[in-house]
Design a protein around this motif. Structure first.
Motif, mmCIF file in Angstrom:
data_model
loop_
_atom_site.group_PDB
_atom_site.id
_atom_site.type_symbol
_atom_site.label_atom_id
_atom_site.label_comp_id
_atom_site.label_asym_id
_atom_site.label_seq_id
_atom_site.Cartn_x
_atom_site.Cartn_y
_atom_site.Cartn_z
ATOM 1 N N HIS A 184 0.989 -1.113 0.052
ATOM 2 C CA HIS A 184 0.074 -0.094 -0.146
ATOM 3 C C HIS A 184 0.952 1.273 -0.239
ATOM 4 C CE1 HIS A 184 -2.872 3.036 1.880
ATOM 5 N NE2 HIS A 184 -3.701 2.390 1.192
ATOM 6 N N PRO A 185 0.480 2.399 -0.585
ATOM 7 C CA PRO A 185 1.268 3.578 -0.538
ATOM 8 C C PRO A 185 1.778 3.912 0.897
ATOM 9 C CG PRO A 185 -0.601 3.900 -2.165
ATOM 10 C CD PRO A 185 -0.694 2.472 -1.528
ATOM 11 N N ARG A 186 0.929 3.429 1.874
ATOM 12 C CA ARG A 186 1.327 3.844 3.241
ATOM 13 C C ARG A 186 2.386 3.151 3.829
ATOM 14 N NH1 ARG A 186 2.388 4.781 7.152
ATOM 15 N NH2 ARG A 186 0.996 4.296 8.952
ATOM 16 N N GLY A 187 2.864 1.714 2.888
ATOM 17 C CA GLY A 187 3.912 1.270 3.139
ATOM 18 C C GLY A 187 3.711 -0.364 3.981
ATOM 19 N N PHE A 188 2.395 -0.570 4.084
ATOM 20 C CA PHE A 188 1.945 -2.054 4.696
ATOM 21 C C PHE A 188 1.651 -2.820 3.569
ATOM 22 C CE2 PHE A 188 -1.703 0.490 5.032
ATOM 23 C CZ PHE A 188 -2.814 -0.215 4.364
ATOM 24 N N MET A 189 1.853 -4.140 3.998
ATOM 25 C CA MET A 189 1.807 -5.182 2.946
ATOM 26 C C MET A 189 0.263 -5.661 2.504
ATOM 27 S SD MET A 189 4.774 -5.294 2.137
ATOM 28 C CE MET A 189 4.899 -6.532 0.797
ATOM 29 N N MET A 190 -0.117 -5.843 1.469
ATOM 30 C CA MET A 190 -1.315 -6.545 1.321
ATOM 31 C C MET A 190 -1.394 -7.696 0.134
ATOM 32 S SD MET A 190 -3.557 -2.789 0.607
ATOM 33 C CE MET A 190 -2.746 -2.807 -1.065
ATOM 34 N N ASN A 191 -2.502 -8.488 0.148
ATOM 35 C CA ASN A 191 -2.589 -9.456 -1.037
ATOM 36 C C ASN A 191 -3.333 -8.722 -1.857
ATOM 37 O OD1 ASN A 191 -1.281 -11.723 0.500
ATOM 38 N ND2 ASN A 191 -2.838 -12.009 1.355
ATOM 39 N N GLN A 192 -3.051 -9.020 -3.210
ATOM 40 C CA GLN A 192 -4.190 -8.439 -4.388
ATOM 41 C C GLN A 192 -5.472 -9.330 -4.168
ATOM 42 O OE1 GLN A 192 -2.282 -8.133 -8.313
ATOM 43 N NE2 GLN A 192 -0.299 -8.447 -7.506
ATOM 44 N N SER A 193 -6.324 -8.551 -4.726
ATOM 45 C CA SER A 193 -7.715 -8.871 -4.697
ATOM 46 C C SER A 193 -8.158 -9.595 -5.821
ATOM 47 C CB SER A 193 -8.685 -7.864 -4.349
ATOM 48 O OG SER A 193 -8.362 -7.187 -2.864
ATOM 49 N N ASP A 194 -9.097 -10.447 -5.603
ATOM 50 C CA ASP A 194 -9.720 -11.189 -6.894
ATOM 51 C C ASP A 194 -8.637 -11.729 -7.873
ATOM 52 O OD1 ASP A 194 -12.505 -11.148 -6.226
ATOM 53 O OD2 ASP A 194 -12.452 -9.059 -6.597
ATOM 54 N N ILE A 195 -7.719 -12.651 -7.345
ATOM 55 C CA ILE A 195 -6.817 -13.117 -8.223
ATOM 56 C C ILE A 195 -6.537 -14.625 -8.037
ATOM 57 C CG2 ILE A 195 -5.578 -10.898 -8.939
ATOM 58 C CD1 ILE A 195 -3.432 -12.011 -7.045
ATOM 59 N N GLU A 196 -5.545 -15.158 -8.835
ATOM 60 C CA GLU A 196 -5.046 -16.621 -8.567
ATOM 61 C C GLU A 196 -3.599 -16.255 -8.963
ATOM 62 O OE1 GLU A 196 -5.608 -20.346 -11.197
ATOM 63 O OE2 GLU A 196 -7.364 -20.324 -9.792
ATOM 64 N N ALA A 197 -2.793 -17.119 -8.357
ATOM 65 C CA ALA A 197 -1.510 -17.054 -8.324
ATOM 66 C C ALA A 197 -0.846 -18.235 -8.296
ATOM 67 C CB ALA A 197 -0.820 -15.999 -7.324
#
Length: 362
Positions: free
Chosen positions: A42-55
């Motif tokens: 995130h622009p604020r620097g914390f981590m996120m998983n992407q949404s609505d995807i398969e990896a």
């Protein structure tokens, strides 16, 4: 015009041919496990998983396809607000890296809840994100928490969580209060690139691309706003130099304030906060800052926090030998390791949820 177009075509053909030759060389001499990135910052620097995807994620003989729902939680669960939603937070251990979804301790605990409370609508949501520390979660909850609307949050503290909180510099303690800051600032172009279909296709099918992506993540994706915590050159608020000494007590105060922030978020949003551990704690392998906080929790748990330590149970099950419950060549729990964490968690979660059932019936 035709000559110019022809030259452009020749250049493109040359680039494609060079890429194909380089791909062949990589596959022969430097074969790679392929991985499609699913984590972003995130622009604020914390981590996120992407949404609505398969990896896709390959590692030696393991091939996984992770699914993520619209909130970036692992799996494709739809959140039912009538259910009792239990949100599990934590790093890649909680996420279940290199494990099929059914083998994660989040899913194993869900199975236990269904088996033991068939008439209760408990739903466990896996909010694990690789690379997170204690400081990632206040920002993540402010971004995602209200729409998820959990009834209970369980944070699985792992053995580097406070060390990461200090390193990421998302918060700095001043006058016994948390002040927002940042260390790693993501470059927008790479954030956008990570969501593009053609880029993700290349990651899934090209071993050369996987090398290039690793290099980009290391050197290009983020800019260090602290200049490696330079007291002279940092562009943002940073802690004093002695804060990186565990004996200074700074990181312990940071961890306590961050935990308090999570507790306050739950109080303001109608949920209960539980702090537990993965159980993979010992003085030799745990980060020094994290171990200091862990010992403080064990010795004197704050009265307003539910704290359940899985470490004694995990050590009893493994005789302190974590190698047998780790994935070979990796540090993450294997299927047996996830099962042990689930078993140890169930020892305290079952009686806690029995009280929850009674309170809802009344």
């Amino acid at each position: 015009m035709k000559t110019r177009a022809g030259k452009i075509l020749l250049v493109l053909a040359g680039i494609i041919l060079a890429f194909i030759l380089a791909e062949i060389l990589v596959r022969v001499f430097l074969p790679q496990n392929k991985m499609v990135t699913w984590i972003e910052m995130h622009p604020r620097g914390f981590m996120m998983n992407q949404s609505d995807i398969e990896a896709l994620h390959e590692f030696d003989d393991r091939t996984l396809r992770y699914q993520f729902n619209e909130w970036g939680l692992r799996g494709n669960k739809k959140i039912q607000q009538d259910d009792i939603n239990i949100l599990l937070l934590g790093d890649s251990f909680t996420f279940g890296l290199l494990l099929n979804q059914q083998a994660t301790y989040a899913s194993l605990l869900q199975d236990r809840l269904h088996a033991n409370f068939p008439s209760a609508d408990f739903q466990i949501l896996n909010g694990g994100i690789g690379g997170t520390g204690l400081a990632d979660w206040p920002g993540w909850l402010n971004q995602k928490g209200e729409s998820i609307s959990p009834d209970i949050i369980i944070l699985y503290l792992n053995y580097m969580d406070v060390d990461r909180a200090l390193s990421k510099n998302l918060y700095v303690v001043e006058d016994s209060k948390l002040q927002n800051s940042i260390r790693w600032k993501p470059r927008k172009i790479f954030m956008s690139l990570g969501r593009m279909g053609w880029y993700r296709w290349l990651q899934e099918h090209s071993e050369l691309t996987n090398i290039l992506v690793k290099l980009a993540w290391r050197d290009l994706y983020f800019s260090d706003q602290t200049d490696n915590f330079s007291q002279q050159n940092s562009q943002v608020l940073i802690p004093p130099a002695d804060a990186f000494d565990p004996k200074s007590g700074y990181s312990l105060q940071l961890a306590k304030l961050l935990t308090e922030q999570l507790q306050i978020w739950c109080e303001q949003n109608g949920c209960r906060f539980i702090l537990t551990t993965t159980g993979f704690f010992d003085e030799n392998s745990t980060g020094a800052h994290t171990f200091s906080y862990y010992k403080s929790l064990v010795n004197e748990t704050p009265e307003n926090i539910y704290f359940f330590d899985n470490t004694p149970c995990v050590h009893e099950q493994t005789q302190g030998d974590f190698d047998n419950i780790r994935i070979p060549g990796d540090s993450h729990p294997n299927e047996r390791g996830a099962q042990i964490i689930a078993d140890c968690s169930w020892n305290w979660l079952q009686p806690f949820m029995e009280k929850e059932v009674i309170s809802h019936e009344n």
